[in-house]
Design an enzyme around this catalytic site. Structure first.
Site, PDB file in Angstrom:
ATOM      1  N   SER A  94     -23.682  43.683  37.022  1.00 37.73           N
ATOM      2  CA  SER A  94     -25.117  43.443  36.516  1.00 37.73           C
ATOM      3  C   SER A  94     -26.143  44.397  36.818  1.00 37.73           C
ATOM      4  O   SER A  94     -27.402  44.579  36.420  1.00 37.73           O
ATOM      5  CB  SER A  94     -25.548  42.260  36.765  1.00 37.73           C
ATOM      6  N   THR A  95     -26.023  45.544  37.906  1.00 42.65           N
ATOM      7  CA  THR A  95     -26.589  46.654  37.896  1.00 42.65           C
ATOM      8  C   THR A  95     -26.903  47.420  36.664  1.00 42.65           C
ATOM      9  O   THR A  95     -27.929  48.165  36.237  1.00 42.65           O
ATOM     10  CB  THR A  95     -26.210  47.439  39.199  1.00 42.65           C
TER      11      THR A  95
END
Length: 382
Positions: free
Chosen positions: A70-71
Site C-alpha cells: 500500500s505504499t
C-alpha cells in the site's frame, strides 16, 4: 546479522539511522531492505543491504526493487494531485462527472475526495473475487466497483479501501487522460523525476525484483487475529487474494494494481514523493504548485476506521500521524505504509521525505516498528 554489509551513504548527522537500519537485520529479522530520506529536496540517507530472496542467494543491490503493497497508494494520490493541480480533476466534484456508470445503486452522490480518503463505501469487491487473476483485469475490477451498492453512506466514515482504492482513482485518471494510471504515472511523474517505481512493469525489469517473503507468524497472530467472517474487515480482506503467492508471480508484476502492486525501493519512493515536501519542486522538476501540495492537509475523515479498526485522520490520500502511528513528531507530517512494513513520510513543515522498503513481511497492515524505528532515529538526529 553477522557480517552484514550496508551499502550506500548516510550523512554523519544521521549515523543513528544507519545503526537502526543494521538493528533491523540483527534484531527484527530483515532479509533485504532499503531506507532513504531527503531534506530540502536533497538526499541525506540512501542505504540498502541484505538479500533479495529468502534463500539468501541474491544480494540486495542498489537497483533492487520489490512490491511495496500500500505504499503504492501514495503514487496514485500523486497522479490525482497532479491532475487536480492542472485543473483537470475536482476533488469536490461528483465521481459521475467523470465516470457516469459509477452512479449505480446509490453511489450517485459520491465525490472524488471520498475515493482519496477511503470514505467511498466500496472497500472490497462484491461479489468477492475467487482468484488473484481477476485483479489483473482492469475492466472486470472497475465494472464490479461501479455496479456495487455502497457498504455505508459515501463520505460518512473511512473504511480502508485496501485494494479497491487504486482502481477507483485509476479509473478517474483513465477517463480524464485516456491513459492507464501506470502509463500516466510513468510518463508524468516517475520518468521526469528519475524514480525507479513501477505500477505494472515490463518483463525486462523482472531480474531486479526481490522476492516478497511472508511473515512466519502463526495464523491468527495477524493484525486482526480471528475475525467474524461477516464483518467489514473480513469481507474486505477476503474479497481479493493479494498474498505473496500472487505477488511473486509474473502476472502480478505486469498488472496495474495501483493500491497494492507497485514496485520500487526506498530511493524510488522518495524521489517520487519529495516534490510534495518541497512546494512541488525537486530534482529540477516542477511537479505541482505549492498550493497543490498543501491540499494533502485538507482533513476528510477523523475517527475509527471501519476496516483497520484504528482511529485515523485522513487528509487527501495521506494520513496524519497519531499516537498509534507516530511516524513523525510534526503533526502535519503525512504518511502511509504498506502491508508487511514499508513506509513513506511526506513532512511539509520540515521539508523531509523518507521511506523504508523491505522484502521480509511482518504481521502489519500499515507499516511496523522497523520503519517506525528508522523514522524516530531520523527525527531524533535532525
Amino acid at each position: 546479522m553477522a557480517g552484514l554489509e550496508i551499502h550506500g551513504f548516510c550523512d554523519e548527522r544521521f549515523a543513528a539511522v544507519r545503526e537502526a537500519f543494521a538493528r533491523n537485520f540483527d534484531e527484527f529479522g530483515d532479509v533485504g531492505a532499503s531506507f532513504a530520506a531527503t531534506v530540502e529536496g536533497e538526499f541525506v540517507v540512501d542505504l540498502w543491504a541484505g538479500h533479495a530472496d529468502k534463500a539468501r542467494t541474491r544480494a540486495w543491490e542498489r537497483d533492487t526493487i520489490v512490491n511495496v503493497y500500500s505504499t503504492t497508494k501514495t503514487m496514485s494520490f500523486l497522479c490525482a494531485l497532479v491532475l487536480a493541480d492542472r485543473g483537470q480533476l475536482d476533488f469536490h466534484a461528483k465521481v459521475t462527472d467523470y465516470w457516469p456508470e459509477y452512479g449505480a445503486n446509490g453511489k450517485e452522490n459520491t465525490e472524488v475526495r471520498h475515493f482519496m480518503s477511503h470514505a467511498a463505501g466500496v472497500p472490497g469487491f462484491d461479489p468477492a473475487f475467487k482468484t488473484a487473476e481477476e485483479l489483473y483485469d482492469w475492466q472486470h475490477c472497475t465494472d464490479n466497483l461501479a455496479a456495487q451498492k455502497p457498504w455505508w453512506e459515501p463520505g460518512a466514515q473511512s473504511g480502508y479501501h485496501a485494494i479497491t482504492q487504486g482502481y477507483l482513482i485509476g479509473e478517474l485518471v483513465r477517463r480524464i487522460t485516456g491513459r492507464s494510471i501506470g502509463a500516466f504515472f510513468r510518463e508524468e511523474i516517475a520518468t521526469p523525476l528519475g524514480a525507479d517505481f513501477h505500477i505494472g512493469m515490463e518483463d525486462s525489469v523482472f531480474p531486479r525484483v526481490a522476492e516478497m517473503i511472508p511473515d512466519d507468524a502463526p495464523a491468527g497472530d495477524g493484525p486482526f487475529g480471528e475475525m467474524d467472517p461477516d464483518s467489514i474487515p473480513a469481507r474486505v480482506f477476503t474479497s481479493a487474494n493479494a498474498d505473496t503467492t500472487a505477488v511473486n508471480t509474473p502476472a502480478w508484476r505486469r498488472a496495474e494494481i495501483p493500491a497494492a502492486g507497485g514496485h520500487g525501493n526506498a530511493r524510488a519512493v522518495v524521489r517520487a514523493q519529495t516534490p510534495l515536501a518541497n512546494d512541488g519542486q525537486a530534482f529540477g522538476v516542477e511537479l505541482l504548485s505549492s498550493a497543490g501540495c498543501r491540499r494533502i492537509l485538507e482533513e476528510q475523515t477523523n475517527g475509527p476506521d471501519a476496516v483497520l479498526m484504528l482511529p485515523i485522520r485522513f487528509g487527501l490520500g495521506y494520513a496524519f500521524p497519531n499516537e498509534m502511528m507516530p511516524m513523525s513528531p510534526n503533526e502535519n507530517a503525512m504518511f502511509w505504509g504498506g502491508a508487511g512494513g514499508s513506509t513513506i513520510v511526506v513532512d511539509q513543515p520540515a521539508r523531509v521525505c523518507l521511506s523504508y522498503v523491505m522484502n521480509q513481511m511482518k504481521a502489519a497492515i500499515v507499516g511496523d516498528r522497523r520503519g517506525g524505528g528508522l523514522g524516530k532515529a531520523f527525527y531524533d538526529s535532525m
